[in-house]
Design a protein around this motif. Structure first.
Motif, mmCIF file in Angstrom:
data_model
loop_
_atom_site.group_PDB
_atom_site.id
_atom_site.type_symbol
_atom_site.label_atom_id
_atom_site.label_comp_id
_atom_site.label_asym_id
_atom_site.label_seq_id
_atom_site.Cartn_x
_atom_site.Cartn_y
_atom_site.Cartn_z
ATOM 1 N N LYS A 24 0.962 -0.966 0.210
ATOM 2 C CA LYS A 24 -0.378 -0.181 -0.089
ATOM 3 C C LYS A 24 1.452 1.554 0.216
ATOM 4 C CE LYS A 24 -3.945 -1.848 2.361
ATOM 5 N NZ LYS A 24 -5.369 -2.000 3.578
ATOM 6 N N ARG A 25 2.141 1.692 0.729
ATOM 7 C CA ARG A 25 2.777 2.487 0.963
ATOM 8 C C ARG A 25 3.856 2.400 -0.620
ATOM 9 N NH1 ARG A 25 6.452 5.525 4.643
ATOM 10 N NH2 ARG A 25 7.395 6.681 3.508
ATOM 11 N N ILE A 26 4.078 1.540 -1.124
ATOM 12 C CA ILE A 26 4.689 2.096 -2.805
ATOM 13 C C ILE A 26 3.494 2.429 -3.493
ATOM 14 C CG2 ILE A 26 5.714 0.848 -4.174
ATOM 15 C CD1 ILE A 26 6.744 -1.157 -2.490
ATOM 16 N N ALA A 27 1.943 1.726 -3.659
ATOM 17 C CA ALA A 27 1.134 1.990 -4.344
ATOM 18 C C ALA A 27 1.247 3.578 -3.752
ATOM 19 C CB ALA A 27 -0.138 1.304 -3.925
ATOM 20 N N GLY A 28 1.022 4.073 -3.130
ATOM 21 C CA GLY A 28 0.477 5.493 -2.420
ATOM 22 C C GLY A 28 2.017 6.500 -3.640
ATOM 23 N N GLU A 29 2.951 5.684 -2.792
ATOM 24 C CA GLU A 29 4.049 6.433 -2.672
ATOM 25 C C GLU A 29 4.216 6.838 -5.018
ATOM 26 O OE1 GLU A 29 6.408 8.640 -1.313
ATOM 27 O OE2 GLU A 29 6.133 7.816 0.121
ATOM 28 N N MET A 30 3.720 5.604 -5.756
ATOM 29 C CA MET A 30 3.506 5.964 -6.693
ATOM 30 C C MET A 30 2.972 7.185 -6.888
ATOM 31 S SD MET A 30 5.233 3.779 -8.409
ATOM 32 C CE MET A 30 4.624 3.301 -9.854
ATOM 33 N N LYS A 31 1.635 6.832 -6.639
ATOM 34 C CA LYS A 31 0.314 8.009 -7.036
ATOM 35 C C LYS A 31 1.101 9.400 -7.294
ATOM 36 C CE LYS A 31 -4.112 9.630 -5.810
ATOM 37 N NZ LYS A 31 -5.728 9.166 -5.029
ATOM 38 N N LYS A 32 1.895 9.657 -5.814
ATOM 39 C CA LYS A 32 2.456 11.107 -6.075
ATOM 40 C C LYS A 32 3.505 11.337 -6.843
ATOM 41 C CE LYS A 32 2.959 10.851 -0.960
ATOM 42 N NZ LYS A 32 4.076 10.841 0.489
ATOM 43 N N LEU A 33 3.953 10.041 -7.858
ATOM 44 C CA LEU A 33 4.844 10.075 -8.569
ATOM 45 C C LEU A 33 3.723 10.359 -10.426
ATOM 46 C CD1 LEU A 33 8.258 8.357 -7.367
ATOM 47 C CD2 LEU A 33 7.923 10.052 -7.627
ATOM 48 N N GLY A 34 2.471 10.049 -9.929
ATOM 49 C CA GLY A 34 2.196 10.661 -11.258
ATOM 50 C C GLY A 34 1.748 9.099 -11.932
ATOM 51 N N HIS A 35 1.601 8.122 -10.967
ATOM 52 C CA HIS A 35 1.768 6.562 -11.458
ATOM 53 C C HIS A 35 0.711 5.955 -10.974
ATOM 54 C CE1 HIS A 35 5.786 6.165 -14.038
ATOM 55 N NE2 HIS A 35 6.594 6.784 -12.997
ATOM 56 N N LYS A 36 0.014 5.174 -11.978
ATOM 57 C CA LYS A 36 -1.397 4.157 -11.106
ATOM 58 C C LYS A 36 -0.527 2.813 -11.179
ATOM 59 C CE LYS A 36 -5.151 6.931 -12.869
ATOM 60 N NZ LYS A 36 -6.459 7.155 -13.770
ATOM 61 N N ALA A 37 -1.260 2.561 -10.172
ATOM 62 C CA ALA A 37 -0.757 1.424 -9.478
ATOM 63 C C ALA A 37 -1.252 1.137 -7.746
ATOM 64 C CB ALA A 37 0.904 0.890 -9.144
ATOM 65 N N SER A 38 -1.938 0.030 -8.198
ATOM 66 C CA SER A 38 -2.444 -0.466 -7.157
ATOM 67 C C SER A 38 -1.983 -1.460 -6.104
ATOM 68 C CB SER A 38 -3.908 -1.727 -7.716
ATOM 69 O OG SER A 38 -3.866 -2.771 -8.153
ATOM 70 N N PRO A 39 -2.248 -1.760 -5.053
ATOM 71 C CA PRO A 39 -1.858 -2.611 -3.977
ATOM 72 C C PRO A 39 -1.110 -4.346 -4.353
ATOM 73 C CG PRO A 39 -2.726 -1.038 -2.774
ATOM 74 C CD PRO A 39 -3.176 -0.620 -4.197
ATOM 75 N N SER A 40 -2.659 -4.702 -5.348
ATOM 76 C CA SER A 40 -2.224 -5.903 -5.940
ATOM 77 C C SER A 40 -1.054 -5.689 -7.088
ATOM 78 C CB SER A 40 -3.645 -6.155 -6.534
ATOM 79 O OG SER A 40 -4.443 -4.916 -7.598
ATOM 80 N N TYR A 41 -1.155 -5.083 -8.291
ATOM 81 C CA TYR A 41 0.249 -5.065 -8.762
ATOM 82 C C TYR A 41 0.910 -4.752 -8.260
ATOM 83 C CZ TYR A 41 2.564 -2.626 -12.462
ATOM 84 O OH TYR A 41 3.566 -2.455 -13.491
ATOM 85 N N VAL A 42 1.396 -4.002 -7.059
ATOM 86 C CA VAL A 42 2.468 -4.018 -6.782
ATOM 87 C C VAL A 42 3.147 -5.016 -6.046
ATOM 88 C CG1 VAL A 42 3.638 -2.607 -5.178
ATOM 89 C CG2 VAL A 42 2.237 -1.413 -6.014
ATOM 90 N N ARG A 43 1.984 -5.832 -5.444
ATOM 91 C CA ARG A 43 2.544 -7.841 -5.586
ATOM 92 C C ARG A 43 3.050 -8.260 -6.185
ATOM 93 N NH1 ARG A 43 -2.787 -9.640 -4.234
ATOM 94 N NH2 ARG A 43 -2.640 -10.366 -6.414
ATOM 95 N N ASP A 44 2.190 -8.082 -7.176
ATOM 96 C CA ASP A 44 2.696 -8.490 -8.373
ATOM 97 C C ASP A 44 4.312 -8.684 -8.940
ATOM 98 O OD1 ASP A 44 -0.240 -10.399 -8.161
ATOM 99 O OD2 ASP A 44 -0.956 -8.846 -9.452
ATOM 100 N N ILE A 45 4.480 -7.657 -9.558
ATOM 101 C CA ILE A 45 5.802 -6.939 -9.891
ATOM 102 C C ILE A 45 6.288 -7.329 -8.775
ATOM 103 C CG2 ILE A 45 7.193 -4.140 -10.107
ATOM 104 C CD1 ILE A 45 5.013 -5.919 -12.092
ATOM 105 N N LEU A 46 6.414 -7.289 -7.768
ATOM 106 C CA LEU A 46 7.777 -7.953 -6.595
ATOM 107 C C LEU A 46 7.860 -9.542 -6.861
ATOM 108 C CD1 LEU A 46 7.005 -5.080 -3.634
ATOM 109 C CD2 LEU A 46 8.539 -5.065 -5.478
ATOM 110 N N LYS A 47 6.963 -10.080 -6.398
ATOM 111 C CA LYS A 47 6.636 -11.588 -6.804
ATOM 112 C C LYS A 47 7.957 -11.600 -8.266
ATOM 113 C CE LYS A 47 2.169 -13.204 -3.930
ATOM 114 N NZ LYS A 47 1.533 -13.507 -3.976
ATOM 115 N N LYS A 48 7.476 -11.070 -9.167
ATOM 116 C CA LYS A 48 8.032 -11.312 -10.319
ATOM 117 C C LYS A 48 9.600 -11.793 -10.689
ATOM 118 C CE LYS A 48 8.287 -9.096 -14.899
ATOM 119 N NZ LYS A 48 7.744 -8.506 -15.946
ATOM 120 N N HIS A 49 9.439 -10.634 -9.415
ATOM 121 C CA HIS A 49 11.362 -9.611 -9.115
ATOM 122 C C HIS A 49 11.596 -10.596 -7.773
ATOM 123 C CE1 HIS A 49 11.937 -7.186 -12.585
ATOM 124 N NE2 HIS A 49 10.583 -6.853 -12.123
#
Length: 215
Positions: A24-49
């Protein structure tokens, strides 16, 4: 749903590696930077890496930290040299800084007594010369010696952070240790007569290191 760009994915990974934040915190920081990213998207990306959730993520290792910030990081250290003076043999402390990305060396000075007043002056001198260096300086790695307190305090006004290495861990400042070994290759062959002789030898080593030695 269209896939998000590679830049968004890279930014999620970078934020996760640099900080111990949850989805959730990463998704919130992404929104500040002008990127749309839900917590579930962040979770999937981190799992991928292969990055675990926040409680199990330890952040960057020291090696990763150095590699990620080489262009804006300098290292500082001392080494000693014996000098013959009118009063006999005197131990001088040589203070220098080295830029990690380019290995450029700046020998600040030498003194038999590197107290807080002397260190504060070296910090002012380095701060005034920052415009001469093509490399930016955002942090300086050094050990926990008491004399570095005054040095760090002066450079705070230039937004330069002092990063202390653990006690008795010279490998954490390996770039500086390597230069000390290089300098001794020359200094160990000389009988130094006075501080002016020492300073001349140090500046010759600095000039050779920066202009002629391959890195």
């Amino acid at each position: 749903r269209p896939r998000k760009g590679q830049a968004t994915e890279d930014l999620v990974v970078w934020l996760a590696e640099e900080n111990i934040w949850g989805y959730k915190r990463i998704a919130g920081e992404m929104k500040k930077l002008g990127h749309k990213a839900s917590p579930s998207y962040v979770r999937d990306i981190l799992k991928k890496h292969g990055l675990p959730p926040a409680p199990h993520r330890k952040g960057l290792s020291w090696k990763q930290f150095i590699q990620a910030h080489m262009d804006t990081t300098w290292a500082a250290d001392f080494f000693t040299e014996e000098v013959w003076t009118w009063g006999g043999l005197v131990t001088y402390y040589v203070f220098f800084l080295i830029h990690l990305g380019t290995r450029r060396v700046y020998i600040a000075g030498c003194t038999p007594n590197p107290d807080s007043v002397w260190m504060a002056q070296q910090a002012r001198n380095f701060g005034m010369r920052l415009d001469e260096f093509p490399q930016k300086c955002r942090r300086i790695i050094h050990d926990g010696a008491e004399s570095f307190r005054a040095f760090d305090r002066i450079l705070e006004s230039e937004e330069i952070e002092g990063v202390k290495t653990p006690a008795h861990a010279p490998m954490c400042n390996a770039f500086a240790e390597r230069f000390v070994r290089e300098a001794r290759e020359t200094l160990n062959t000389l009988i130094l007569m006075g501080d002016r002789h020492l300073y001349h030898a140090l500046k010759t080593i600095e000039r050779h290191h920066n202009l002629h030695r391959p890195h």
